[in-house]
Design an enzyme around this catalytic site. Sequence first.
Site, PDB file in Angstrom:
ATOM      1  N   CYS A 163       0.855  -1.170   0.000  1.00 18.28           N
ATOM      2  CA  CYS A 163       0.000   0.000   0.000  1.00 18.28           C
ATOM      3  C   CYS A 163       0.903   1.236   0.000  1.00 18.28           C
ATOM      4  CB  CYS A 163      -0.888  -0.073   1.234  1.00 18.28           C
ATOM      5  SG  CYS A 163      -1.665   1.417   1.798  1.00 18.28           S
TER       6      CYS A 163
ATOM      7  N   GLU B  58      -5.320   2.999  -4.137  1.00 19.39           N
ATOM      8  CA  GLU B  58      -4.577   2.096  -5.011  1.00 19.39           C
ATOM      9  C   GLU B  58      -4.863   2.450  -6.458  1.00 19.39           C
ATOM     10  OE1 GLU B  58      -1.942   0.554  -5.868  1.00 19.39           O
ATOM     11  OE2 GLU B  58      -2.122  -0.734  -4.089  1.00 19.39           O
TER      12      GLU B  58
END
Length: 254
Positions: free
Chosen positions: A2, A111
């Site tokens: 992430c 994302e």
Amino acid sequence: MCGRFALTSSSANLREFFSGVDLDEFPARYNIAPTQPILVIIAGEGRQQGSNLADRRAVLVRWGLTPAWVKDPRDFPLLINARSETAIGKASFRAAMRHRRILIPATGFYEWHRPSKESGERPQAYWIRPRKGGVVAFAGLMETWSSADGSEVDTGAILTTPANSGMSAIHDRMPVIIKPEDFSRWLDCKTQEPREVVDLMRPVQDDFFEAVPVSDKVNKVANMGPDLQQPVVVEKPLKAPEKQRPDDGQLSFF
């Protein structure tokens, strides 16, 4: 994965979520980026007699883990993520997996879906949040790096796992989510060895998160407002999962 996340919940909500952990008031953060300070929850040093609260503390660390054995961080890659499948045995994360497991509060993460070049489609950013709202706890690792002059820097990384079917159309990795009923076991590095918490490092259920397409404003660290999470209209819906490049612990978001 992430490479960006957000923490916009109130201190009161976080205190409740983490069973009474002591927290000062802090501003909402919509674009937390590597090398910035992040709030983490660690095991406490001993519960006060008569207290019915969980033995936990909140501290700030720099996002980007530096192992204690590194001589010069400038010559070492920025480890913002750690693959859960290999963290137990990897030199950079082995000691932290055994002695310094942490929880990282978040209200969601960002994302990118990166189509193949052949498709001609543009990359698309997504704001990925719990479907029911609220706070989540990423599994994380912490290390304290000491310089030659004796100064210390607390650093941390987020553990990742293969994406579930709900997220795999966007990226092949996602953060490990620790459920509240498992907080104590994850943080207990005194009696719970890494092999005994492997079962916690698995993808969360498929319908836990929802993905909201957002603008590419999140690309710039200077953009820090709630408008980053405003939905945008996408030209094409997500297709079947594509094979993405592996997450090696480096800056995979951009």
